[in-house]
Write a protein that holds these residues in place. Sequence first.
Motif, PDB file in Angstrom:
ATOM      1  N   MET A 123       0.841  -1.168   0.000  1.00  0.00           N
ATOM      2  CA  MET A 123       0.000   0.000   0.000  1.00  0.00           C
ATOM      3  C   MET A 123       0.888   1.234   0.000  1.00  0.00           C
ATOM      4  O   MET A 123       1.203   1.778   1.033  1.00  0.00           O
ATOM      5  N   GLN A 124       1.319   1.620  -1.176  1.00  0.00           N
ATOM      6  CA  GLN A 124       2.178   2.773  -1.299  1.00  0.00           C
ATOM      7  C   GLN A 124       1.366   3.966  -1.731  1.00  0.00           C
ATOM      8  O   GLN A 124       0.381   3.844  -2.430  1.00  0.00           O
ATOM      9  N   SER A 125       1.802   5.101  -1.310  1.00  0.00           N
ATOM     10  CA  SER A 125       1.152   6.333  -1.700  1.00  0.00           C
ATOM     11  C   SER A 125       2.204   7.256  -2.277  1.00  0.00           C
ATOM     12  O   SER A 125       3.356   7.249  -1.849  1.00  0.00           O
ATOM     13  N   THR A 126       1.823   8.063  -3.262  1.00  0.00           N
ATOM     14  CA  THR A 126       2.769   9.013  -3.819  1.00  0.00           C
ATOM     15  C   THR A 126       2.949  10.219  -2.901  1.00  0.00           C
ATOM     16  O   THR A 126       3.868  10.988  -3.072  1.00  0.00           O
ATOM     17  N   THR A 127       2.079  10.383  -1.932  1.00  0.00           N
ATOM     18  CA  THR A 127       2.197  11.461  -0.964  1.00  0.00           C
ATOM     19  C   THR A 127       2.986  10.945   0.236  1.00  0.00           C
ATOM     20  O   THR A 127       2.612   9.930   0.815  1.00  0.00           O
ATOM     21  N   PRO A 128       4.081  11.631   0.613  1.00  0.00           N
ATOM     22  CA  PRO A 128       4.829  11.174   1.784  1.00  0.00           C
ATOM     23  C   PRO A 128       3.934  11.128   3.017  1.00  0.00           C
ATOM     24  O   PRO A 128       3.027  11.946   3.169  1.00  0.00           O
ATOM     25  N   ALA A 129       4.184  10.170   3.905  1.00  0.00           N
ATOM     26  CA  ALA A 129       3.345   9.963   5.088  1.00  0.00           C
ATOM     27  C   ALA A 129       3.268  11.217   5.959  1.00  0.00           C
ATOM     28  O   ALA A 129       2.260  11.459   6.608  1.00  0.00           O
ATOM     29  N   VAL A 186       2.146  -6.002  -9.618  1.00  0.00           N
ATOM     30  CA  VAL A 186       1.695  -6.391  -8.284  1.00  0.00           C
ATOM     31  C   VAL A 186       2.827  -6.068  -7.318  1.00  0.00           C
ATOM     32  O   VAL A 186       3.979  -6.420  -7.569  1.00  0.00           O
ATOM     33  N   GLY A 187       2.494  -5.390  -6.222  1.00  0.00           N
ATOM     34  CA  GLY A 187       3.495  -5.012  -5.242  1.00  0.00           C
ATOM     35  C   GLY A 187       3.804  -6.142  -4.278  1.00  0.00           C
ATOM     36  O   GLY A 187       3.226  -7.235  -4.343  1.00  0.00           O
ATOM     37  N   ALA A 188       4.709  -5.860  -3.370  1.00  0.00           N
ATOM     38  CA  ALA A 188       5.083  -6.822  -2.331  1.00  0.00           C
ATOM     39  C   ALA A 188       3.937  -6.942  -1.336  1.00  0.00           C
ATOM     40  O   ALA A 188       3.222  -5.963  -1.071  1.00  0.00           O
ATOM     41  N   PRO A 189       3.730  -8.126  -0.771  1.00  0.00           N
ATOM     42  CA  PRO A 189       2.683  -8.283   0.248  1.00  0.00           C
ATOM     43  C   PRO A 189       2.869  -7.285   1.386  1.00  0.00           C
ATOM     44  O   PRO A 189       4.000  -6.959   1.766  1.00  0.00           O
ATOM     45  N   PHE A 190       1.752  -6.805   1.892  1.00  0.00           N
ATOM     46  CA  PHE A 190       1.734  -5.884   3.027  1.00  0.00           C
ATOM     47  C   PHE A 190       0.770  -6.489   4.032  1.00  0.00           C
ATOM     48  O   PHE A 190      -0.446  -6.351   3.877  1.00  0.00           O
ATOM     49  N   ASP A 210      -0.804  -1.242  -7.524  1.00  0.00           N
ATOM     50  CA  ASP A 210      -0.705   0.213  -7.546  1.00  0.00           C
ATOM     51  C   ASP A 210      -1.258   0.717  -8.870  1.00  0.00           C
ATOM     52  O   ASP A 210      -0.779   0.335  -9.936  1.00  0.00           O
ATOM     53  N   LEU A 211      -2.274   1.568  -8.801  1.00  0.00           N
ATOM     54  CA  LEU A 211      -2.910   2.074 -10.014  1.00  0.00           C
ATOM     55  C   LEU A 211      -2.146   3.229 -10.657  1.00  0.00           C
ATOM     56  O   LEU A 211      -2.504   3.689 -11.732  1.00  0.00           O
ATOM     57  N   GLY A 212      -1.114   3.719  -9.984  1.00  0.00           N
ATOM     58  CA  GLY A 212      -0.287   4.759 -10.575  1.00  0.00           C
ATOM     59  C   GLY A 212      -0.737   6.174 -10.284  1.00  0.00           C
ATOM     60  O   GLY A 212      -0.135   7.127 -10.743  1.00  0.00           O
ATOM     61  N   ASN A 213      -1.803   6.328  -9.514  1.00  0.00           N
ATOM     62  CA  ASN A 213      -2.290   7.663  -9.174  1.00  0.00           C
ATOM     63  C   ASN A 213      -2.364   7.855  -7.655  1.00  0.00           C
ATOM     64  O   ASN A 213      -3.142   8.654  -7.164  1.00  0.00           O
TER      65      ASN A 213
END
Length: 138
Positions: free
Chosen positions: A1-7, A41-45, A52-55
């Motif tokens: 679950m990655q986000s392009t916005t820093p945490a 497909v990303g790494a399991p979380f 990741d849909l890229g947005n």
Amino acid sequence: MQSTTPAHAPTTAVRLDHTAVLARDRRLSAEFLAAVLGLTVGAPFGPFLPVDLGNGVTLDYYEEREQPIQSQHYAFLVPEERFDTALARLEALGVTYYADPHHSDPGRINRLFGGRGAYFTDPSGHNMEIMTRPYVRP
């Protein structure tokens, strides 16, 4: 679950970050969608397997083998130049696509709102949609 916005960065608008998608086999379903849309497909979380849909949004596949999975609808806005490729990938996978959400017009696309669209079923029974133009809402 990655986000392009820093945490640590504050958000200025409400936006979808991720959603869990129930699947009989999380890897099969995640890899299916990634293959159709040309994603990875990303790494399991934890118990989730993200696509990741890229947005900044991820679909986090969660395996549910004990309970029935209620079909959900997921619509993906794709660039015009990637639409035909997605249809070709569906055909290569032996998956029928439809012009309508009720799956009554097989092998055809729709041309809603000046774009192109199609519906198909994923391995867990979800009703997926690809479209090149967003719906015009009143």
